[in-house]
Design a protein around this motif. Structure first.
Motif, mmCIF file in Angstrom:
data_model
loop_
_atom_site.group_PDB
_atom_site.id
_atom_site.type_symbol
_atom_site.label_atom_id
_atom_site.label_comp_id
_atom_site.label_asym_id
_atom_site.label_seq_id
_atom_site.Cartn_x
_atom_site.Cartn_y
_atom_site.Cartn_z
ATOM 1 N N ALA A 53 0.718 -1.225 -0.074
ATOM 2 C CA ALA A 53 0.021 0.029 -0.227
ATOM 3 C C ALA A 53 0.776 1.157 -0.050
ATOM 4 O O ALA A 53 0.557 2.286 -0.989
ATOM 5 N N ILE A 54 1.845 1.234 0.614
ATOM 6 C CA ILE A 54 2.804 2.371 1.001
ATOM 7 C C ILE A 54 3.319 2.563 -0.448
ATOM 8 O O ILE A 54 3.416 3.774 -1.091
ATOM 9 N N GLU A 55 4.289 1.657 -0.863
ATOM 10 C CA GLU A 55 4.845 1.776 -2.117
ATOM 11 C C GLU A 55 3.901 2.257 -3.280
ATOM 12 O O GLU A 55 4.422 3.018 -4.112
ATOM 13 N N SER A 56 2.785 1.393 -3.199
ATOM 14 C CA SER A 56 2.022 1.678 -4.565
ATOM 15 C C SER A 56 1.255 2.967 -4.732
ATOM 16 O O SER A 56 1.614 3.908 -5.650
ATOM 17 N N LEU A 57 1.007 3.566 -3.506
ATOM 18 C CA LEU A 57 0.392 5.128 -3.399
ATOM 19 C C LEU A 57 1.606 5.941 -3.432
ATOM 20 O O LEU A 57 1.365 6.949 -4.008
ATOM 21 N N LEU A 58 2.737 5.817 -2.944
ATOM 22 C CA LEU A 58 3.864 6.801 -2.890
ATOM 23 C C LEU A 58 4.080 6.723 -4.312
ATOM 24 O O LEU A 58 4.408 7.956 -4.834
ATOM 25 N N CYS A 59 4.180 5.796 -5.283
ATOM 26 C CA CYS A 59 4.786 5.804 -6.480
ATOM 27 C C CYS A 59 3.653 6.542 -7.335
ATOM 28 O O CYS A 59 3.886 7.105 -8.319
ATOM 29 N N ALA A 60 2.334 6.406 -7.183
ATOM 30 C CA ALA A 60 1.270 7.026 -7.824
ATOM 31 C C ALA A 60 1.607 8.443 -7.461
ATOM 32 O O ALA A 60 1.160 9.418 -8.355
ATOM 33 N N ARG A 61 1.607 8.918 -6.311
ATOM 34 C CA ARG A 61 1.855 10.231 -6.084
ATOM 35 C C ARG A 61 3.164 11.101 -6.764
ATOM 36 O O ARG A 61 3.046 12.155 -7.349
ATOM 37 N N VAL A 62 4.038 10.149 -6.809
ATOM 38 C CA VAL A 62 5.254 10.759 -7.633
ATOM 39 C C VAL A 62 4.730 10.681 -9.228
ATOM 40 O O VAL A 62 5.034 11.917 -9.926
ATOM 41 N N ALA A 63 4.010 9.898 -9.755
ATOM 42 C CA ALA A 63 3.561 9.969 -11.138
ATOM 43 C C ALA A 63 2.648 11.007 -11.128
ATOM 44 O O ALA A 63 2.564 11.865 -12.229
ATOM 45 N N ASP A 64 1.813 11.539 -10.165
ATOM 46 C CA ASP A 64 1.015 12.789 -10.257
ATOM 47 C C ASP A 64 1.690 14.126 -10.484
ATOM 48 O O ASP A 64 1.164 14.819 -11.231
ATOM 49 N N GLY A 65 2.838 13.848 -9.750
ATOM 50 C CA GLY A 65 3.630 15.163 -9.760
ATOM 51 C C GLY A 65 4.469 15.478 -10.977
ATOM 52 O O GLY A 65 4.340 16.455 -11.552
ATOM 53 N N ILE A 66 4.519 14.400 -11.629
ATOM 54 C CA ILE A 66 5.274 14.417 -13.065
ATOM 55 C C ILE A 66 4.202 14.722 -14.188
ATOM 56 O O ILE A 66 4.317 15.650 -14.985
ATOM 57 N N ALA A 67 3.135 13.913 -13.860
ATOM 58 C CA ALA A 67 2.101 14.030 -15.182
ATOM 59 C C ALA A 67 1.117 14.886 -14.977
ATOM 60 O O ALA A 67 0.201 15.131 -15.784
ATOM 61 N N HIS A 68 1.039 15.711 -13.734
ATOM 62 C CA HIS A 68 -0.059 16.605 -13.210
ATOM 63 C C HIS A 68 -1.294 16.122 -13.390
ATOM 64 O O HIS A 68 -2.473 16.492 -13.954
ATOM 65 N N GLU A 69 -1.581 14.910 -12.816
ATOM 66 C CA GLU A 69 -2.852 14.134 -12.719
ATOM 67 C C GLU A 69 -3.054 13.581 -11.377
ATOM 68 O O GLU A 69 -2.170 13.103 -10.617
ATOM 69 N N LYS A 70 -4.225 13.253 -10.897
ATOM 70 C CA LYS A 70 -4.656 12.929 -9.640
ATOM 71 C C LYS A 70 -4.980 11.561 -9.755
ATOM 72 O O LYS A 70 -5.980 11.157 -10.358
ATOM 73 N N HIS A 71 -4.394 10.697 -9.052
ATOM 74 C CA HIS A 71 -4.898 9.211 -9.045
ATOM 75 C C HIS A 71 -5.936 8.752 -8.024
ATOM 76 O O HIS A 71 -6.146 9.577 -7.074
ATOM 77 N N ASP A 72 -6.679 7.691 -8.094
ATOM 78 C CA ASP A 72 -7.804 7.508 -7.286
ATOM 79 C C ASP A 72 -7.017 6.185 -5.996
ATOM 80 O O ASP A 72 -6.845 5.079 -6.559
ATOM 81 N N PRO A 73 -6.619 6.636 -5.196
ATOM 82 C CA PRO A 73 -5.793 5.696 -4.111
ATOM 83 C C PRO A 73 -6.728 4.441 -3.768
ATOM 84 O O PRO A 73 -6.171 3.336 -3.462
ATOM 85 N N ASN A 74 -8.058 4.689 -3.695
ATOM 86 C CA ASN A 74 -8.864 3.495 -3.312
ATOM 87 C C ASN A 74 -8.951 2.364 -4.485
ATOM 88 O O ASN A 74 -8.691 1.161 -4.389
ATOM 89 N N GLN A 75 -9.067 2.708 -5.496
ATOM 90 C CA GLN A 75 -9.069 1.915 -6.858
ATOM 91 C C GLN A 75 -7.805 1.436 -7.092
ATOM 92 O O GLN A 75 -7.524 0.169 -7.312
ATOM 93 N N GLU A 76 -6.500 2.161 -6.736
ATOM 94 C CA GLU A 76 -5.269 1.619 -6.857
ATOM 95 C C GLU A 76 -4.906 0.629 -5.696
ATOM 96 O O GLU A 76 -4.339 -0.678 -6.097
ATOM 97 N N LEU A 77 -5.530 0.723 -4.602
ATOM 98 C CA LEU A 77 -5.354 -0.362 -3.475
ATOM 99 C C LEU A 77 -6.092 -1.767 -4.076
ATOM 100 O O LEU A 77 -5.665 -2.889 -3.785
ATOM 101 N N MET A 78 -7.509 -1.599 -4.785
ATOM 102 C CA MET A 78 -8.035 -2.449 -5.089
ATOM 103 C C MET A 78 -7.304 -3.506 -6.195
ATOM 104 O O MET A 78 -7.527 -4.484 -6.304
ATOM 105 N N ALA A 79 -6.704 -2.724 -7.359
ATOM 106 C CA ALA A 79 -6.084 -3.320 -8.297
ATOM 107 C C ALA A 79 -4.933 -3.864 -7.645
ATOM 108 O O ALA A 79 -4.654 -5.199 -7.940
#
Length: 568
Positions: free
Chosen positions: A285-311
Motif C-alpha cells: 500500500a505504501i509503495e504503490s500509493l507513494l509511486c502513484a503520487r510521484v507519477a501525479d507530480g510529473i504528469a499533473h494528474e490525480k490518481h484514485d488511491p482506493n481504486q489503486e489499492l483494489m487493483a
C-alpha cells in the motif's frame, strides 16, 4: 429492498482505463506502444534480479511482472502506474521464504491481496497518506541498505550458503568469508556497477556531434541495465570466467507462464502468517500509493488511491496463482513510462505483453547471465532507492523528526521492517500527542476589579481538551482559592473535547461543588455541547452553568454572588 447502510459506504470499482479510453486514438496508442516496450525492456533484468535476491527463482520475477503488471495497469486508479516485483519487497520476501517457506509465501501474498482489496473497497486508501514522511524515509533508506547487504555474497562471489540469523550474525559470516572471494566475480561486478553510474556520461559522449544520427535515438531507448546485461553476459561467456550464472544456479527459464494452480493452505498455519501478511499488505500500500503520487507530480494528474489499492489487491491474489511473488507499483518503471510517452494504462498492459514475448523468445539466453552482474544492478537500485540526502539535512529538522526517522531506519536495518514501522508509528503518535498537548493552553482572563472582588475567576481554553491534558484540568482544582465563588471556563476557542477530558471536567465540577464553588461553561461549540448532552453531564449541571457567551457567564456569576451574599 433498501440497500444496507454499510454497502453505501463502499467505494465504487472504477478502473482508470475506462476514463482513459475516452477519445483514445491511434496516435495515443503509438505513444503507449513505444513506452510499454521500453518499460518492458527496463523491467526484464530487474524482475529477475529482485526474485533471485528474494530467495526465489528468476522466472518468479518475470511471472510477477507479467501477471501483476497487467492487472495493476488494467484495473488501477492511475494512468501511469507500472506494477511488478519491487526492491522494497526483497528483504520481506527473503525473510518469509527463509522462515516459513515458499508455500507460505504464496499464502501470505494471497491474504495480503485480499486485505489490500478490502482496504481500497472500504476507503482506507486515503488513510495511508497519513503516515509521516519521516517513517517512509526511514524504512525506505533501511530497505536500501538491506538490499545492498543482501548482494554482498554475489558481488564478491563468496562461496557460502544462505545465511541465517540476525543482522550481526549475517554480517559476521560475510566478513569471515571475504578472504575466499572470487576475484572474477568481484571485478565483473565492480566494473558493472561503475558502468551503471557512468552510463549517462558515456551516453552523452557517444551522442556528442551525432544529433542527426539514428544511433543516439536508438541507444537512448535502451536502459543502461539492459546494455550491461548483454555486454556482461558476453564478456563472462567469451572469457570463460569462473562465475556463478542463472543457469548454473537455477537451470533454464521456462518459455511460458505456468498453469493456474490453487495453493494448499493449512488453516492451522494462518495464525502464524498474520504478521508477514500485514507486512506485505502495508508495504504494498505504501509503495504503490507513494509511486502513484510521484507519477501525479510529473504528469499533473490525480490518481484514485482506493481504486489503486483494489487493483493491487487483485494483482497480489493473482500473482501467486501463476507462480509469482508480491507486487506493487514501482517508481523507476513508472517514471520511465511517463518520460517515454506513456499516456494511459495501455502502456502498462503493453509492458506486460512485452515481457511475455521476450520470455517466450529469449528465455534460453538468460542461462548465461552472471549473478555478479545482477548484483551490481541491485546495488545500483539500492543506491537510487535511498533518500541519502535526508541524513545531512536532519540538522534542519526538529528533534522529534530526527528520532522517528533514525529509529525507523536503524530498526529496519538491525531488527525488522515490521517492528521498525510499528515503533515509528508509536513514536510518531506519542510525539504528536505531546505536541498537541503543549498547544492546549489555559489562559487566565483579565477581569474588572468589581468582578474579582466578587470572587469570579475565568480562564480561556485554546486547543483541544483530550486525555493528554487532563493534568491541566486537575491543576485548576489545586489552583482554585477559597475566596473563589465562580470559576468560568470560556470554551469558544476549544476545538474538541474527548471523553477522558469530559471525565476531568465532571470531576472538576464535583470538587468545586463540594468546596462551595460554582463552575460555569460558556462558548461551547457543537461537538462539545453534543458530548455534554450525550454523556448526561449537561443534565447533572444546574440551570445557568452552561452559558452562550462570556458576557452571559459574567452576568450569571454576578447573580450567583448576589444569591450567596443574600443567603449569608
Amino acid at each position: 429492498m433498501a440497500t444496507p447502510q454499510f454497502l453505501k459506504t463502499l467505494k465504487p470499482f472504477k478502473p482508470r482505463i475506462v476514463e482513459s479510453m475516452q477519445g483514445y486514438n491511434s496516435q495515443r496508442f503509438l505513444k503507449d506502444l513505444g513506452a510499454g516496450v521500453t518499460v518492458g525492456v527496463v523491467a526484464l533484468p530487474l524482475a529477475m534480479a529482485f526474485a533471485i535476491a528474494s530467495g526465489l527463482e528468476p522466472q518468479t520475477g518475470l511471472f510477477t511482472a507479467i501477471v501483476a503488471g497487467f492487472i495493476i495497469s488494467a484495473f488501477g486508479g492511475s494512468s501511469y502506474q507500472i506494477g511488478g516485483p519491487a526492491g522494497a519487497f526483497i528483504v520481506v520476501v527473503l525473510g518469509i521464504v527463509n522462515q516459513y517457506g515458499v508455500a507460505n509465501l504464496i499464502a501470505c501474498t494471497l491474504m495480503a491481496g485480499a486485505l489490500l482489496f478490502l482496504m481500497g473497497l472500504t476507503g482506507l486508501g486515503s488513510l495511508i497518506r497519513l503516515i509521516p514522511v519521516s517513517i517512509v524515509i526511514g524504512f525506505t533508506n533501511g530497505i536500501a541498505v538491506l538490499i545492498a547487504l543482501s548482494q554482498v555474497k554475489d558481488f564478491f562471489g563468496l562461496n557460502i550458503d544462505t545465511i541465517q540469523g540476525n543482522f550481526f550474525e549475517k554480517n559476521w559470516a560475510l566478513l569471515q568469508a571475504i578472504p575466499g572471494l572470487n576475484w572474477s566475480a568481484f571485478l565483473l561486478a565492480s566494473i558493472s556497477l561503475a558502468f551503471l553510474f557512468l552510463w549517462p556520461k558515456l551516453f552523452a559522449a557517444l551522442c556528442k556531434g551525432r544529433t542527426e544520427s539514428v544511433f543516439p535515438k536508438m541507444l537512448q531507448s535502451v536502459p543502461g541495465s539492459v546494455i550491461l546485461l548483454l555486454v556482461g553476459t558476453l564478456v563472462s561467456f567469451g572469457l570463460g570466467l569462473d562465475v556463478e550464472t542463472i543457469g548454473s544456479k537455477f537451470g533454464e527459464i521456462p518459455r511460458s507462464l505456468p498453469t493456474l494452480a490453487l495453493p494448499s493452505i493449512e488453516l492451522a498455519s494462518i495464525q502464524t502468517l498474520i504478521g508477514p501478511t500485514l507486512t506485505i499488505a502495508f508495504l504494498c500500500a505504501i509503495e504503490s500509493l507513494l509511486c502513484a503520487r510521484v507519477a501525479d507530480g510529473i504528469a499533473h494528474e490525480k490518481h484514485d488511491p482506493n481504486q489503486e489499492l483494489m487493483a493491487q489487491g487483485l494483482a497480489n491474489m493473482a500473482s501467486p496463482l501463476f507462480g509469482g511473488m508480491p507486487a506493487t507499483g514501482t517508481i523507476a518503471r513508472t517514471v520511465t513510462n511517463i518520460r517515454s510517452g506513456g499516456n494511459s494504462p495501455v502502456a502498462g498492459i503493453v509492458h506486460a505483453f512485452t515481457l511475455l514475448i521476450i520470455m517466450m523468445v529469449a528465455a534460453p539466453l538468460a542461462f548465461h547471465i552472471p549473478l555478479a552482474v545482477l548484483s551490481a544492478v541491485l546495488m545500483f537500485v539500492a543506491y537510487n532507492m535511498g533518500e541519502w540526502r535526508e541524513f545531512p539535512k536532519l540538522k534542519q529538522y526538529s528533534t522529534i523528526y530526527k528520532v522517528i526517522m533514525l529509529a525507523t531506519f536503524l530498526l529496519t536495518v538491525v531488527v525488522d521492517l515490521t517492528v521498525a514501522v510499528q515503533v515509528g508509528l508509536v513514536l510518531a503518535g506519542v510525539f504528536f500527542i505531546y505536541r498537541v498537548s503543549t498547544l492546549t493552553e489555559f489562559i487566565p482572563i483579565y477581569l474588572k476589579d468589581e468582578d474579582r472582588a466578587k470572587g469570579i475567576v475565568a480562564y480561556k481554553i485554546y486547543g483541544s481538551l483530550f486525555f493528554a491534558v487532563v493534568g491541566k484540568i486537575e491543576n485548576l482544582i489545586l489552583n482554585t482559592k477559597k475566596s473563589t465563588q465562580v470559576l468560568i471556563l470560556d470554551l469558544h476557542q476549544t476545538i474538541s473535547i474527548d471523553t477522558t477530558a469530559l471525565e476531568g471536567l465532571e470531576e472538576l465540577n464535583a470538587e468545586l461543588q463540594r468546596a462551595g464553588h460554582t463552575l460555569v461553561f460558556c462558548g461551547l461549540n457543537n461537538q462539545a455541547l453534543s458530548l455534554f448532552k450525550r454523556s448526561g453531564f449537561a443534565a447533572q449541571l444546574l440551570p445557568g452553568q452552561i452559558q452562550e457567551d462570556f458576557s452571559s457567564a459574567i452576568l450569571h456569576a454576578h447573580a450567583i454572588s448576589i444569591e450567596d451574599q443574600a443567603g449569608a
